[in-house]
Write a protein that holds these residues in place. Structure first.
Motif, PDB file in Angstrom:
ATOM      1  N   UNK A  29     -74.296  15.698  -0.857  1.00  0.00           N
ATOM      2  CA  UNK A  29     -75.501  15.466  -1.659  1.00  0.00           C
ATOM      3  C   UNK A  29     -76.599  16.407  -1.193  1.00  0.00           C
ATOM      4  N   UNK A  30     -77.374  16.866  -2.158  1.00  0.00           N
ATOM      5  CA  UNK A  30     -78.422  17.838  -1.851  1.00  0.00           C
ATOM      6  C   UNK A  30     -79.789  17.382  -2.370  1.00  0.00           C
ATOM      7  N   UNK A  31     -79.889  16.112  -2.742  1.00  0.00           N
ATOM      8  CA  UNK A  31     -81.155  15.578  -3.219  1.00  0.00           C
ATOM      9  C   UNK A  31     -81.457  14.259  -2.525  1.00  0.00           C
ATOM     10  N   UNK A  32     -82.227  13.420  -3.190  1.00  0.00           N
ATOM     11  CA  UNK A  32     -82.614  12.124  -2.630  1.00  0.00           C
ATOM     12  C   UNK A  32     -81.925  10.994  -3.395  1.00  0.00           C
ATOM     13  N   UNK A  33     -80.632  11.120  -3.633  1.00  0.00           N
ATOM     14  CA  UNK A  33     -79.899  10.129  -4.403  1.00  0.00           C
ATOM     15  C   UNK A  33     -79.891   8.756  -3.724  1.00  0.00           C
ATOM     16  N   UNK A  34     -79.842   7.736  -4.555  1.00  0.00           N
ATOM     17  CA  UNK A  34     -79.704   6.369  -4.061  1.00  0.00           C
ATOM     18  C   UNK A  34     -78.385   6.250  -3.288  1.00  0.00           C
ATOM     19  N   UNK A  35     -78.428   5.616  -2.119  1.00  0.00           N
ATOM     20  CA  UNK A  35     -77.221   5.458  -1.317  1.00  0.00           C
ATOM     21  C   UNK A  35     -76.882   6.682  -0.500  1.00  0.00           C
ATOM     22  N   UNK A  36     -77.809   7.590  -0.345  1.00  0.00           N
ATOM     23  CA  UNK A  36     -77.590   8.827   0.404  1.00  0.00           C
ATOM     24  C   UNK A  36     -77.759   8.556   1.897  1.00  0.00           C
TER      25      UNK A  36
END
Length: 460
Positions: free
Chosen positions: A174-181
């Protein structure tokens, strides 16, 4: 498709005395002529139609331009043909060949859905209703889970004697602020940790998970529903669960033992285990020093952990010496010595799970890692779309490519050699004429696939 530069003539470096001129005036030309074969597969298995039925559409029917089945088909066909992003569909919406695949009534004049419409499909909340203004198409995740198993069951005419359920987890960076990151120490980056369950080439489960968990987390729950669904259709089939040491957990083994399911799992090495094969490891080293070639010996014994296991279990050990040194490996199993002697158990049975790595690679070829929306639920929908695209290509391989030179080809090779065919599309009042590229090098293969698919009954 017209473009703003369709009147511009491109002058390229001449070929000896011949001038080379290019212009965007070819008309409706597509690079995806082989997608017609995917449509024939769909007509025989109905996976897209069944996938679409997993959605509940709360939109006003009088105001709908694109049905759920059309939206789903457009997204899945796009992934199968190599278009990974929603942004791609801003141009694809004018592609008449994709409109044919999607079943638009008038592919010459009806445009497909754009990125914004497809984005609404992904971002609909689980609790959405008719009161929502834009996002009103709700996916039943449980229905998709059951569908993947149902496709597997329908693909077999008779109940098999035994099936192997392979479990594995992988990283989805992941390279963003996704939920569950979360940051995963083993992989060294922020990621999701999806769980996959396969039976041979058939995908039975694709579950997106946060990465702050054990690799085996949730695997028993997934196995429970899959085994129950399979046994409702095949009550006598023998099942074996296979996985690496990340799934060697008391909960999973105890569940298998209580539910008539065999297991074969990797077992992480420790000092007690290595002490059990100390003599075999010395002998393997001696053989290596004598011959200069890798040497391996096998031993089996009964083993129980000091705390975590509820009972003693059969363990098979491989004592191996390579150029780099010792390479001991262990597996734990419920399979009997009579059915599977130590060496065959490890080399033939356990090592057979390596093919699952190829299946996971194929998920990446279909962009299962494009989980870039903010929400875990919408990223799970994206994973489902990639999974359905895999099923479509896997069934093309099973029904159309069996017995051909591409019988074992991976999805990316199938896409390159079978689907990516230049095509000129002409649509008249009564017919859709598709002129495939005369220079296509696999015409005979295409014909074989077409004939094989035509021999499979249509699904009504």
């Amino acid at each position: 498709m017209t473009t703003e530069c369709n009147q511009f003539v491109f002058g390229f470096h001449p070929l000896k005395r011949l001038e080379i001129r290019a212009q965007f005036d070819g008309g409706a030309i597509s690079t995806d002529g082989g997608g017609l074969l995917l449509r024939e597969v769909e007509k025989r298995i109905g996976i897209l139609r069944q996938f679409a039925s997993c959605f509940t559409d709360y939109r006003n029917p009088d105001l709908i331009e694109h049905t759920v089945e059309e939206l789903v088909a457009q997204r899945v066909y796009g992934l199968a043909l190599g278009y990974e992003d929603l942004n791609d569909h801003e141009e694809l919406r004018n592609d008449p060949l994709l409109a044919v695949l999607v079943e638009k009534a008038n592919p010459s004049s009806q445009v497909l859905a754009g990125k914004s419409t497809l984005n609404r499909l992904e971002l609909t909340k689980e609790t959405a209703s008719r009161k929502e203004r834009y996002k009103k198409i709700v996916l039943d995740h449980g229905a998709v889970d059951r569908l993947l198993v149902e496709v597997f069951l329908e693909a077999h005419r008779e109940e098999p004697k035994e099936i192997i359920l392979d479990l594995d987890a992988t990283d989805d960076p992941l390279h963003g602020e996704q939920e569950g990151r979360f940051f995963h120490g083993y992989y060294g980056h922020y990621c999701y940790l999806p769980l996959y369950i396969f039976c041979g080439e058939f995908l039975l489960c694709a579950r997106l998970r946060a990465s702050n968990i054990d690799a085996s987390a949730g695997s028993v729950e997934e196995l429970k529903r899959i085994v129950e669904q399979i046994r409702s259709a095949w009550p006598l089939v023998r099942m074996v669960v296979r996985g690496d040491s990340g799934f060697c957990r008391e909960e999973l083994m105890a569940w298998c033992e209580a539910n008539r399911v065999e297991y074969l799992l990797g077992l992480a090495k420790n000092e007690r285990l290595k002490a059990e094969i100390a003599q075999e490891q010395k002998e393997a080293q001696a053989r290596y020093q004598e011959t200069g070639r890798a040497a391996r010996l096998f031993k089996e014994f009964v083993y129980q952990t000091r705390k975590s296991w509820s009972r003693a279990r059969r363990v098979v050990a491989k004592a191996e010496h390579l150029e780099k040194g010792e390479n001991p490996r262990f597996v734990v199993t419920s399979l009997s010595r009579e059915a599977w002697p130590a060496q065959a158990l490890y080399e033939e049975h356990y090592c057979g799970r390596g093919d699952m790595e190829n299946r996971i690679k194929e998920q990446l070829m279909l962009f299962s890692d494009r989980t870039s929306t903010h929400y875990l639920r919408s990223n799970q929908l994206r994973l489902y779309c990639s999974s359905i695209a895999y099923v479509l290509l896997q069934m093309l391989r099973r029904l159309g490519l069996a017995g051909t030179e591409l019988a074992k080809a991976q999805c990316s090779t199938i896409r390159l050699k079978v689907l990516k065919i230049g095509a000129l599309i002409r649509i008249t009042v009564r017919k859709v004429w598709i002129s495939l590229a005369g220079g296509y090098p696999y015409v005979e293969l295409f014909r074989q696939v077409y004939e094989k698919l035509c021999a499979v009954p249509l699904k009504h």
